[in-house]
Design a protein around this motif. Structure first.
Motif, PDB file in Angstrom:
ATOM      1  N   ALA A 205       0.873  -1.173   0.000  1.00 13.56           N
ATOM      2  CA  ALA A 205       0.000   0.000   0.000  1.00 13.56           C
ATOM      3  C   ALA A 205       0.908   1.220   0.000  1.00 13.56           C
ATOM      4  CB  ALA A 205      -0.904  -0.012   1.211  1.00 13.56           C
ATOM      5  N   LYS A 206       1.315   1.606  -1.207  1.00 12.10           N
ATOM      6  CA  LYS A 206       2.206   2.758  -1.344  1.00 12.10           C
ATOM      7  C   LYS A 206       1.421   3.888  -1.979  1.00 12.10           C
ATOM      8  CE  LYS A 206       6.451   4.349  -3.512  1.00 12.10           C
ATOM      9  NZ  LYS A 206       7.669   3.971  -4.224  1.00 12.10           N
ATOM     10  N   TYR A 207       1.317   4.977  -1.252  1.00 13.41           N
ATOM     11  CA  TYR A 207       0.478   6.095  -1.666  1.00 13.41           C
ATOM     12  C   TYR A 207       1.270   7.141  -2.454  1.00 13.41           C
ATOM     13  CZ  TYR A 207      -3.253   4.264   1.213  1.00 13.41           C
ATOM     14  OH  TYR A 207      -4.241   3.461   1.729  1.00 13.41           O
ATOM     15  N   PHE A 215      13.503  12.273  -0.175  1.00  7.85           N
ATOM     16  CA  PHE A 215      14.026  11.044  -0.784  1.00  7.85           C
ATOM     17  C   PHE A 215      14.380  11.284  -2.252  1.00  7.85           C
ATOM     18  CE2 PHE A 215      13.493   7.361  -3.498  1.00  7.85           C
ATOM     19  CZ  PHE A 215      14.110   6.328  -2.810  1.00  7.85           C
ATOM     20  N   ARG A 216      13.515  12.026  -2.935  1.00  4.16           N
ATOM     21  CA  ARG A 216      13.770  12.236  -4.366  1.00  4.16           C
ATOM     22  C   ARG A 216      15.013  13.071  -4.582  1.00  4.16           C
ATOM     23  NH1 ARG A 216       7.378  12.518  -6.302  1.00  4.16           N
ATOM     24  NH2 ARG A 216       6.925  10.406  -5.579  1.00  4.16           N
ATOM     25  N   GLU A 217      15.331  13.935  -3.608  1.00  5.41           N
ATOM     26  CA  GLU A 217      16.629  14.624  -3.666  1.00  5.41           C
ATOM     27  C   GLU A 217      17.745  13.593  -3.417  1.00  5.41           C
ATOM     28  OE1 GLU A 217      17.629  17.419  -0.460  1.00  5.41           O
ATOM     29  OE2 GLU A 217      19.705  17.341  -1.150  1.00  5.41           O
ATOM     30  N   TYR A 231       0.043   5.118 -10.847  1.00  8.09           N
ATOM     31  CA  TYR A 231       0.454   3.823 -10.292  1.00  8.09           C
ATOM     32  C   TYR A 231       0.475   3.804  -8.765  1.00  8.09           C
ATOM     33  CZ  TYR A 231       5.018   6.046 -11.594  1.00  8.09           C
ATOM     34  OH  TYR A 231       6.057   6.909 -11.813  1.00  8.09           O
ATOM     35  N   GLN A 232       0.794   4.909  -8.112  1.00  7.47           N
ATOM     36  CA  GLN A 232       0.732   4.904  -6.651  1.00  7.47           C
ATOM     37  C   GLN A 232      -0.696   5.225  -6.204  1.00  7.47           C
ATOM     38  OE1 GLN A 232       3.866   7.591  -5.386  1.00  7.47           O
ATOM     39  NE2 GLN A 232       5.463   6.154  -6.035  1.00  7.47           N
ATOM     40  N   MET A 233      -1.022   4.859  -4.955  1.00  2.00           N
ATOM     41  CA  MET A 233      -2.423   4.942  -4.515  1.00  2.00           C
ATOM     42  C   MET A 233      -2.874   6.342  -4.127  1.00  2.00           C
ATOM     43  SD  MET A 233      -2.976   1.570  -2.205  1.00  2.00           S
ATOM     44  CE  MET A 233      -4.461   2.354  -1.603  1.00  2.00           C
ATOM     45  N   VAL A 258       3.180  -0.649   4.424  1.00  2.00           N
ATOM     46  CA  VAL A 258       2.336   0.527   4.242  1.00  2.00           C
ATOM     47  C   VAL A 258       3.270   1.733   4.229  1.00  2.00           C
ATOM     48  CG1 VAL A 258       0.526   1.963   5.258  1.00  2.00           C
ATOM     49  CG2 VAL A 258       0.382  -0.539   5.435  1.00  2.00           C
ATOM     50  N   LYS A 259       3.045   2.641   3.281  1.00  2.00           N
ATOM     51  CA  LYS A 259       3.957   3.773   3.097  1.00  2.00           C
ATOM     52  C   LYS A 259       3.230   4.947   2.516  1.00  2.00           C
ATOM     53  CE  LYS A 259       7.786   5.098   0.236  1.00  2.00           C
ATOM     54  NZ  LYS A 259       8.496   4.840  -0.955  1.00  2.00           N
ATOM     55  N   PRO A 260       3.407   6.180   3.025  1.00  2.00           N
ATOM     56  CA  PRO A 260       4.111   6.553   4.252  1.00  2.00           C
ATOM     57  C   PRO A 260       3.433   5.966   5.495  1.00  2.00           C
ATOM     58  CG  PRO A 260       3.659   8.491   2.877  1.00  2.00           C
ATOM     59  CD  PRO A 260       2.859   7.356   2.316  1.00  2.00           C
ATOM     60  N   VAL A 284       8.742   7.713   6.219  1.00  2.00           N
ATOM     61  CA  VAL A 284       9.467   8.186   5.029  1.00  2.00           C
ATOM     62  C   VAL A 284      10.253   9.477   5.238  1.00  2.00           C
ATOM     63  CG1 VAL A 284       7.856   7.018   3.464  1.00  2.00           C
ATOM     64  CG2 VAL A 284       7.481   9.439   4.094  1.00  2.00           C
ATOM     65  N   SER A 285      10.956   9.847   4.181  1.00  2.00           N
ATOM     66  CA  SER A 285      11.895  10.973   4.226  1.00  2.00           C
ATOM     67  C   SER A 285      11.249  12.281   4.680  1.00  2.00           C
ATOM     68  CB  SER A 285      12.546  11.149   2.862  1.00  2.00           C
ATOM     69  OG  SER A 285      11.570  11.402   1.860  1.00  2.00           O
ATOM     70  N   GLY A 286      10.041  12.566   4.197  1.00  2.00           N
ATOM     71  CA  GLY A 286       9.389  13.823   4.571  1.00  2.00           C
ATOM     72  C   GLY A 286       8.992  13.828   6.043  1.00  2.00           C
ATOM     73  N   THR A 323      13.138   3.221   9.019  1.00  2.00           N
ATOM     74  CA  THR A 323      13.292   4.582   9.520  1.00  2.00           C
ATOM     75  C   THR A 323      14.725   5.077   9.385  1.00  2.00           C
ATOM     76  OG1 THR A 323      13.158   6.025  11.460  1.00  2.00           O
ATOM     77  CG2 THR A 323      13.521   3.706  11.911  1.00  2.00           C
ATOM     78  N   TYR A 324      14.837   6.358   9.032  1.00  2.00           N
ATOM     79  CA  TYR A 324      16.145   7.007   8.924  1.00  2.00           C
ATOM     80  C   TYR A 324      16.753   7.234  10.296  1.00  2.00           C
ATOM     81  CZ  TYR A 324      14.552   7.415   4.164  1.00  2.00           C
ATOM     82  OH  TYR A 324      14.095   7.092   2.910  1.00  2.00           O
ATOM     83  N   TRP A 325      15.987   6.975  11.352  1.00  2.00           N
ATOM     84  CA  TRP A 325      16.507   7.100  12.719  1.00  2.00           C
ATOM     85  C   TRP A 325      16.957   5.764  13.294  1.00  2.00           C
ATOM     86  CZ3 TRP A 325      11.896  10.367  12.252  1.00  2.00           C
ATOM     87  CH2 TRP A 325      12.158  11.738  12.406  1.00  2.00           C
TER      88      TRP A 325
HETATM   89  C1  PBG Z   1      10.741   4.447  -5.235  1.00  2.00           C
HETATM   90  C2  PBG Z   1      10.773   4.812  -3.808  1.00  2.00           C
HETATM   91  C3  PBG Z   1      10.442   6.049  -3.242  1.00  2.00           C
HETATM   92  C4  PBG Z   1      10.649   5.920  -1.874  1.00  2.00           C
HETATM   93  C5  PBG Z   1      11.092   4.636  -1.624  1.00  2.00           C
HETATM   94  N1  PBG Z   1      11.160   3.961  -2.831  1.00  2.00           N
HETATM   95  C6  PBG Z   1      10.059   7.336  -3.871  1.00  2.00           C
HETATM   96  C7  PBG Z   1       8.890   7.470  -4.737  1.00  2.00           C
HETATM   97  O1  PBG Z   1       8.064   6.570  -4.888  1.00  2.00           O
HETATM   98  O2  PBG Z   1       8.785   8.544  -5.321  1.00  2.00           O
HETATM   99  C8  PBG Z   1      10.413   7.017  -0.867  1.00  2.00           C
HETATM  100  C9  PBG Z   1      11.012   6.806   0.478  1.00  2.00           C
HETATM  101  C10 PBG Z   1      11.063   8.030   1.332  1.00  2.00           C
HETATM  102  O3  PBG Z   1      10.483   9.094   1.024  1.00  2.00           O
HETATM  103  O4  PBG Z   1      11.714   7.950   2.378  1.00  2.00           O
HETATM  104  N2  PBG Z   1      11.861   3.719  -5.636  1.00  2.00           N
END
Ligand code: PBG
Length: 336
Positions: A205-207, A215-217, A231-233, A258-260, A284-286, A323-325
């Motif tokens: 379940a990736k939104y 992350f994209r940076e 493609y994402q939810m 499940v993400k975020p 996630v990163s944000g 987690t980044y922590w």
């Molecule tokens: C795609 C992917 C993403 C993240 C993990 N795998 C980015 C996206 O779908 O745009 C995001 C992870 C995060 O924000 O910490 N390969």
């Protein structure tokens, strides 16, 4: 049953008692540390929107993995930044590519850390989408191109990528593309190639979320046009998340994700209640950057906030947390 009228505060009156009646517990054993790897030697390039995180060259990544292992973090998940990108994301399934080299080196130096690889094309494609892009008729001037991400053509490339990662020694693969049918396609190919013990951690379940910005940076993977909403939810949906999870389990997923995490705690809890399988939450990163930024301003106590957030994810039903922590938490928990 009728309970006598009671004082709920009685159980909160002593530190020891509070610990004894605690329900959800956070442990370093639950954590997966995401790490970024790039070409080069001796490189640790800071990621500005993710303080304390870096794009590591393989030699530096090995040191980071060693440190994480010594601190008690059981697993890492790797994201690759290739030497070059192209329309088909061909470096993603290059047997000499960045992830294959990284996995081999880490497993050689730190065999006991679990190495999971993110399986997706967006870091490797010049357009930044997670699959094979078919362009539509030319759009009007100033308009973004019309395009479609071809599901089945993408599956073939994801399968090749997963096989390269497993061949290099990855313990698990984590498809994050959100194409339909990818878990089944990858499972069949892994089994045929003899990788029967390579597990699949499915981003089920990736939104389509605004919380992936940092992350994209870090992965240098923002889409060059359009967005990922085909493609994402849709963040509005929760029944659909259960359908995604069910399908991934039927196709052979070992762990579902499940993400975020934070805006989706209800999804974590529904998935856990419905399926009783290992559930991972991706903090996630944000979500990382928000707390870091507030802490840097002195507006929030980072350690307390992080432990509260991650404990909340465990309470919601997450067995595992990306987690980044992860390193910080392992340290905080061991000195508590
Ligand atoms: C795609 C992917 C993403 C993240 C993990 N795998 C980015 C996206 O779908 O745009 C995001 C992870 C995060 O924000 O910490 N390969």
């Amino acid at each position: 049953m009728k309970f006598p009228q009671t004082r709920l505060r009685r159980l909160r009156a002593h530190e020891a008692l509070r610990r004894m009646v605690q329900e959800a517990a956070l442990s370093a054993d639950d954590l997966i540390l995401p790490l970024f790897v790039r070409p080069g030697r001796g490189e640790r390039r800071p990621i500005s929107s993710m303080p304390g995180h870096y794009q590591f060259s393989v030699d530096e990544l090995v040191k980071e993995a060693e440190e994480a292992h010594h601190m008690g973090v059981p697993a890492i998940i790797l994201f690759g930044i290739p030497e070059s990108k192209d329309e088909a994301g061909s470096r993603a399934y290059d047997p000499a590519g960045i992830i294959a080299r990284a996995v081999e080196s880490v497993k050689r130096a730190v065999p006991d850390i679990l190495v999971i690889t993110d399986v997706c094309l967006c870091e490797y494609t010049s357009h930044g989408h997670c699959g094979v892009v078919r362009r539509g008729p030319a759009a009007a001037a100033g308009q973004p191109p019309r395009f479609e991400v071809d599901n089945d053509a993408t599956l073939e490339l994801l399968v090749k990528e997963a096989l390269v990662h497993a061949g290099a020694g990855a313990d698990g693969v984590a498809p994050s593309d959100m194409m339909d049918g990818r878990v089944g396609a990858i499972r069949r190919a892994l089994d045929q190639a003899g990788h029967v013990n390579t597990f699949i951690l499915a981003y089920s379940a990736k939104y389509a979320s605004s919380f992936y910005g940092p992350f994209r940076e870090a992965a240098e993977s923002p889409p060059q046009f359009g967005d990922r909403r085909t493609y994402q939810m849709d963040p509005s949906n929760s029944d659909e998340a259960l359908r995604e999870v069910r399908l991934d389990l039927e196709e052979g997923a070992d762990i579902v994700m499940v993400k975020p995490a934070l805006a989706y705690m209800d999804i974590i809890s529904r998935v856990k209640e419905e399926f009783h399988v290992p559930v991972a939450a991706y903090n996630v990163s944000g979500e990382f950057a928000m707390v870091k930024a507030a802490a840097a301003k002195g507006w929030i106590d980072e350690k307390a906030a992080v432990l509260e957030i991650l404990t909340g994810l465990r309470r919601a039903g997450a067995d595992l947390i990306l987690t980044y922590w992860a390193k910080d938490v392992a340290k905080w928990l061991s000195t508590r």
